[in-house]
Design a protein around this motif. Structure first.
Motif, PDB file in Angstrom:
ATOM      1  N   TRP A 108       8.873   0.686  -6.982  1.00 35.46           N
ATOM      2  CA  TRP A 108       7.917  -0.376  -7.278  1.00 35.46           C
ATOM      3  C   TRP A 108       8.210  -1.053  -8.600  1.00 35.46           C
ATOM      4  O   TRP A 108       7.815  -2.201  -8.807  1.00 35.46           O
ATOM      5  CB  TRP A 108       6.478   0.139  -7.208  1.00 35.46           C
ATOM      6  CG  TRP A 108       6.162   1.351  -8.025  1.00 35.46           C
ATOM      7  CD1 TRP A 108       6.703   2.586  -7.882  1.00 35.46           C
ATOM      8  CD2 TRP A 108       5.220   1.450  -9.089  1.00 35.46           C
ATOM      9  NE1 TRP A 108       6.142   3.451  -8.795  1.00 35.46           N
ATOM     10  CE2 TRP A 108       5.229   2.780  -9.545  1.00 35.46           C
ATOM     11  CE3 TRP A 108       4.347   0.539  -9.686  1.00 35.46           C
ATOM     12  CZ2 TRP A 108       4.423   3.228 -10.590  1.00 35.46           C
ATOM     13  CZ3 TRP A 108       3.538   0.992 -10.718  1.00 35.46           C
ATOM     14  CH2 TRP A 108       3.578   2.326 -11.166  1.00 35.46           C
ATOM     15  N   TYR A 122       0.651   1.119  -4.571  1.00 34.41           N
ATOM     16  CA  TYR A 122       2.105   1.323  -4.610  1.00 34.41           C
ATOM     17  C   TYR A 122       2.462   2.809  -4.691  1.00 34.41           C
ATOM     18  O   TYR A 122       3.633   3.170  -4.656  1.00 34.41           O
ATOM     19  CB  TYR A 122       2.706   0.590  -5.813  1.00 34.41           C
ATOM     20  CG  TYR A 122       2.566  -0.905  -5.711  1.00 34.41           C
ATOM     21  CD1 TYR A 122       3.467  -1.661  -4.963  1.00 34.41           C
ATOM     22  CD2 TYR A 122       1.513  -1.575  -6.326  1.00 34.41           C
ATOM     23  CE1 TYR A 122       3.325  -3.031  -4.844  1.00 34.41           C
ATOM     24  CE2 TYR A 122       1.369  -2.955  -6.214  1.00 34.41           C
ATOM     25  CZ  TYR A 122       2.279  -3.669  -5.473  1.00 34.41           C
ATOM     26  OH  TYR A 122       2.140  -5.031  -5.346  1.00 34.41           O
ATOM     27  N   TYR A 159       9.372  -3.526  -0.724  1.00 33.73           N
ATOM     28  CA  TYR A 159       8.358  -2.631  -1.280  1.00 33.73           C
ATOM     29  C   TYR A 159       7.366  -2.243  -0.189  1.00 33.73           C
ATOM     30  O   TYR A 159       7.286  -2.894   0.852  1.00 33.73           O
ATOM     31  CB  TYR A 159       7.623  -3.268  -2.470  1.00 33.73           C
ATOM     32  CG  TYR A 159       6.707  -4.409  -2.112  1.00 33.73           C
ATOM     33  CD1 TYR A 159       5.353  -4.198  -1.863  1.00 33.73           C
ATOM     34  CD2 TYR A 159       7.192  -5.715  -2.032  1.00 33.73           C
ATOM     35  CE1 TYR A 159       4.502  -5.245  -1.552  1.00 33.73           C
ATOM     36  CE2 TYR A 159       6.350  -6.767  -1.712  1.00 33.73           C
ATOM     37  CZ  TYR A 159       5.009  -6.532  -1.481  1.00 33.73           C
ATOM     38  OH  TYR A 159       4.169  -7.566  -1.157  1.00 33.73           O
TER      39      TYR A 159
END
Length: 248
Positions: free
Chosen positions: A4, A117, A202
Motif C-alpha cells: 500500500w 488497506y 492495490y
C-alpha cells in the motif's frame, strides 16, 4: 494486503489532482468539523492527510490542524500548498502508531477511504490509536466506502475505466470484487505519451455500516453512529455509496 505504500507516490498525485474540486473539498472539511461539533480554534488531527486538501480548507476556516501521513511524496505536496504559513502542521508517521500524546486533539478526521488497506484487526488497531489521541468526549469522524452500496452496484462498478491525464498519459483502472472477503482488487496502469508503463495495484477492504460500528466499539469508543450524508441525519440505505461515521 499488498504494497500500500507504493500507491501513494507521484502517480497518486498524477491521477487524483486533476479531479480535485476545491469547493467540494471545503464543503466536506467544514461538514466534518460541524459533525465533530468543534468551533474554529479547535485542535484537529487530519489523519492521514494526503496532500493536505482537507487540512488546508480547515486552516482557512480558523482551525488549528495537524496533518499526519506516511507518504513523503504527499506530505511534500501538502507543504508546497501550505507555503510559509504556520498551519497546518505536517508530520510524517504511521497511523498504526501515532507520534502524539494521549488526549491531544479536539477532533480526529479520517476521510476518503483511508482505512481498509490492512487486515480487519489492524484496522481496529488504527481506530484504537485514533481514539487514544482524542480528548474525552470528543469525536472521530470517518468517511469511507460502504460495502453494501458497492455490492448493490457491483456490476457497473467492476467495469474497466480509462481517462486521459493532463500530461497526455492514459490512466486505466480494472477492478475485481470479492464479496466473501469484502475486498476490491484494483489494478491501476498509467501509460505515458512515450509508452512507459507504471503499474500500481492495490486491495481495499470494505465494510458494512454494521461492521464499522462493531469495529469502533471494539476499539473502545462508547458511542458510534453512521449516516448516509454529511448532514448527520440522512440514514444509511443499501444505495449509500459513502458512509459517514461519528464515534466518541
Amino acid at each position: 494486503m499488498g504494497s500500500w505504500d507504493a500507491i501513494f507516490d507521484e502517480t497518486y498525485l498524477q491521477t487524483y489532482l486533476p479531479s480535485v474540486d476545491p469547493d467540494r473539498t471545503r464543503t466536506e472539511a467544514l461538514a466534518a468539523a460541524a459533525l465533530a461539533e468543534v468551533e474554529p480554534g479547535a485542535e484537529i488531527l487530519d489523519c492521514p492527510t494526503g496532500f493536505g486538501r482537507h487540512a488546508l480548507a480547515l486552516v482557512e476556516a480558523g482551525y488549528r490542524v495537524t496533518g499526519l501521513d506516511r507518504s513523503e511524496t504527499l506530505l511534500a505536496e501538502a507543504a508546497k500548498r501550505r507555503g510559509e504559513a504556520e498551519w497546518p502542521r505536517l508530520v510524517r508517521g504511521d497511523y498504526r502508531e501515532l507520534p502524539f500524546e494521549n488526549a491531544s486533539f479536539d477532533a480526529v478526521l479520517t476521510l476518503f477511504s483511508s482505512l481498509g488497506y490492512l487486515e480487519r484487526d489492524e484496522d481496529v488497531g488504527v481506530l484504537r490509536e485514533l481514539r487514544r489521541v482524542l480528548r474525552p468526549g470528543r469525536a472521530l469522524i470517518l468517511e469511507t466506502a460502504h460495502r453494501d452500496g458497492f455490492a448493490r452496484f457491483a456490476q457497473p462498478f467492476a467495469r474497466r475505466t480509462w481517462d486521459r491525464l493532463p500530461d497526455g498519459s492514459l490512466y486505466l483502472e480494472e477492478r475485481a470484487t470479492d464479496w466473501v472477503t469484502g475486498t476490491i482488487d484494483t489494478y491501476r496502469l498509467i501509460v505515458s505519451p512515450r509508452g512507459e508503463r507504471i503499474e500500481r495495484p492495490y486491495v481495499l477492504r470494505v465494510y458494512s455500516a454494521k461492521e464499522w460500528i462493531e469495529m469502533l466499539r471494539e476499539a473502545g469508543f462508547a458511542e458510534a453512529e453512521a449516516f448516509g450524508a454529511w448532514d448527520g441525519a440522512t440514514p444509511v440505505t443499501p444505495d449509500t455509496w459513502r458512509l459517514i461515521l461519528r464515534a466518541r
